[in-house]
Write an enzyme that holds these catalytic residues in place. Structure first.
Site, PDB file in Angstrom:
ATOM      1  N   ASN A 119      -5.544  24.488  -2.495  1.00  0.00           N
ATOM      2  CA  ASN A 119      -5.131  23.185  -3.023  1.00  0.00           C
ATOM      3  C   ASN A 119      -5.530  22.118  -2.013  1.00  0.00           C
ATOM      4  OD1 ASN A 119      -3.812  20.968  -4.022  1.00  0.00           O
ATOM      5  ND2 ASN A 119      -1.741  21.733  -3.661  1.00  0.00           N
ATOM      6  N   LYS A 129      -5.398  19.001  -2.346  1.00  0.00           N
ATOM      7  CA  LYS A 129      -4.553  17.796  -2.484  1.00  0.00           C
ATOM      8  C   LYS A 129      -5.438  16.532  -2.462  1.00  0.00           C
ATOM      9  CE  LYS A 129      -0.826  20.368  -0.375  1.00  0.00           C
ATOM     10  NZ  LYS A 129       0.460  20.359   0.278  1.00  0.00           N
ATOM     11  N   HIS A 186       3.971  21.752  -8.931  1.00  0.00           N
ATOM     12  CA  HIS A 186       3.912  21.702  -7.462  1.00  0.00           C
ATOM     13  C   HIS A 186       5.056  20.819  -6.950  1.00  0.00           C
ATOM     14  CE1 HIS A 186       2.571  20.899  -3.398  1.00  0.00           C
ATOM     15  NE2 HIS A 186       1.812  21.975  -3.513  1.00  0.00           N
ATOM     16  N   GLU A 196       5.247  18.634  -4.767  1.00  0.00           N
ATOM     17  CA  GLU A 196       4.936  17.217  -4.571  1.00  0.00           C
ATOM     18  C   GLU A 196       4.953  16.459  -5.899  1.00  0.00           C
ATOM     19  OE1 GLU A 196       1.336  17.912  -2.338  1.00  0.00           O
ATOM     20  OE2 GLU A 196       2.566  18.794  -0.774  1.00  0.00           O
ATOM     21  N   GLU A 225       6.598  28.883  -3.791  1.00  0.00           N
ATOM     22  CA  GLU A 225       6.321  28.020  -2.650  1.00  0.00           C
ATOM     23  C   GLU A 225       7.622  27.385  -2.160  1.00  0.00           C
ATOM     24  OE1 GLU A 225       2.061  26.496  -2.582  1.00  0.00           O
ATOM     25  OE2 GLU A 225       3.094  25.239  -4.005  1.00  0.00           O
ATOM     26  N   GLY A 272       3.457  22.631   4.216  1.00  0.00           N
ATOM     27  CA  GLY A 272       2.937  21.636   5.157  1.00  0.00           C
ATOM     28  C   GLY A 272       3.775  21.451   6.412  1.00  0.00           C
ATOM     29  N   SER A 299       2.517  27.064   4.229  1.00  0.00           N
ATOM     30  CA  SER A 299       1.998  27.293   5.581  1.00  0.00           C
ATOM     31  C   SER A 299       1.402  28.685   5.760  1.00  0.00           C
ATOM     32  CB  SER A 299       3.073  27.009   6.640  1.00  0.00           C
ATOM     33  OG  SER A 299       3.465  25.656   6.578  1.00  0.00           O
TER      34      SER A 299
END
Ligand code: PEP
Length: 249
Positions: free
Chosen positions: A11, A13, A94, A96, A166, A172, A212
């Site tokens: 991904n 992003k 996701h 985000e 996730e 991240g 991560s």
């Protein structure tokens, strides 16, 4: 139906310019040496087509789409437009998109349905934030995400999906789930699928880990019996780390 198999998804992003995306795509093409691993990258929209023309040994998916065919939705890209571009995979849910863009359970359900209707494989992301794990409520939380937006599908259609666990606290942040934490959640998700559907569905659906995951920890994570691969953010932006993750199985 997309059968359970080893998968590594990248991904990207909102990163990389056109030239960087081109260089990375070429390096991935040249470096893949694992015919049994399904590799998909998710570039930013403007470079989707460019990356897709370079991609030979990997597939290209979309990070987002709007779940109706057309209309007055300024700035959005519709499900049939991404299908028209050739996308076979799309990220849905996701963290985000959930937290920054306020995508709700019911909206994600619409995205799952739209993707399925257009023959696109939804990569359904789920996972708990830190405070939820701290309160030992991660299983209830993740089950709700699945029940509200994914488990309405029937026995046949659910097998067209991929799930990515996730944990939000690991995305991240450099914090990774331990292999015990990952395996416990992945085996529990598989058990829920068997309970809601049947064992065949549970055995067919690929469940990826994200958060991560990098060249140093991928081998250990991928050795878990219920971890079928990874959804990789930061470490997918450099060919050496991404290729090393692909070759970790
Ligand atoms: C992600 O955003 O899906 C992700 C897993 O990111 P990272 O690998 O950077 O934690």
């Amino acid at each position: 139906m997309i059968s359970r198999q080893k998968m590594v998804f990248g991904n990207w992003k909102m990163n990389l310019n056109k030239n960087e995306a081109e260089i990375l795509s070429k390096e991935i093409n040249e470096g893949i040496n694992a015919s049994d691993v399904k590799v998909v990258v998710f570039p930013s929209f403007p470079y989707y087509d460019h990356v897709a023309t370079i991609a030979q040994r990997f597939s290209v998916g979309v990070q987002n789409f709007y779940p109706t065919e057309n209309g007055a939705f300024t700035g959005e890209v519709s499900v049939n437009q991404v299908k028209n571009l050739g996308a076979e995979f799309a990220l849905v849910g996701h963290s985000e998109r959930r937290s920054i863009f306020n995508e709700t359970h019911s909206f994600l359900k619409k995205k799952v349905d739209a993707a399925i209707n257009f023959g696109i494989t939804p990569v359904f992301c789920c996972g708990e934030p830190f405070d939820i794990r701290n309160a030992s409520e991660e299983y209830t939380y993740v089950l709700k995400q699945l029940e509200e937006s994914l488990f309405h599908l029937d026995n046949k259609t659910i097998q067209q999906c991929i799930i990515a666990y996730e944990p939000v606290w690991a995305i991240g942040t450099g914090l990774t789930a331990t292999i015990d934490q990952a395996e416990e959640m992945h085996s529990t998700i598989r058990k829920w699928i068997a309970e809601h559907y049947n064992q065949e569905c549970a055995d067919t659906i690929s469940i990826l880990y994200g958060g991560s995951c990098n060249a140093a920890n991928a081998k250990e994570l991928f050795s878990c019996p219920n971890v079928d691969g990874g959804l990789i953010g930061g470490a997918s932006l450099k060919s050496d780390s991404f290729l090393s993750i692909i070759h970790s199985f």
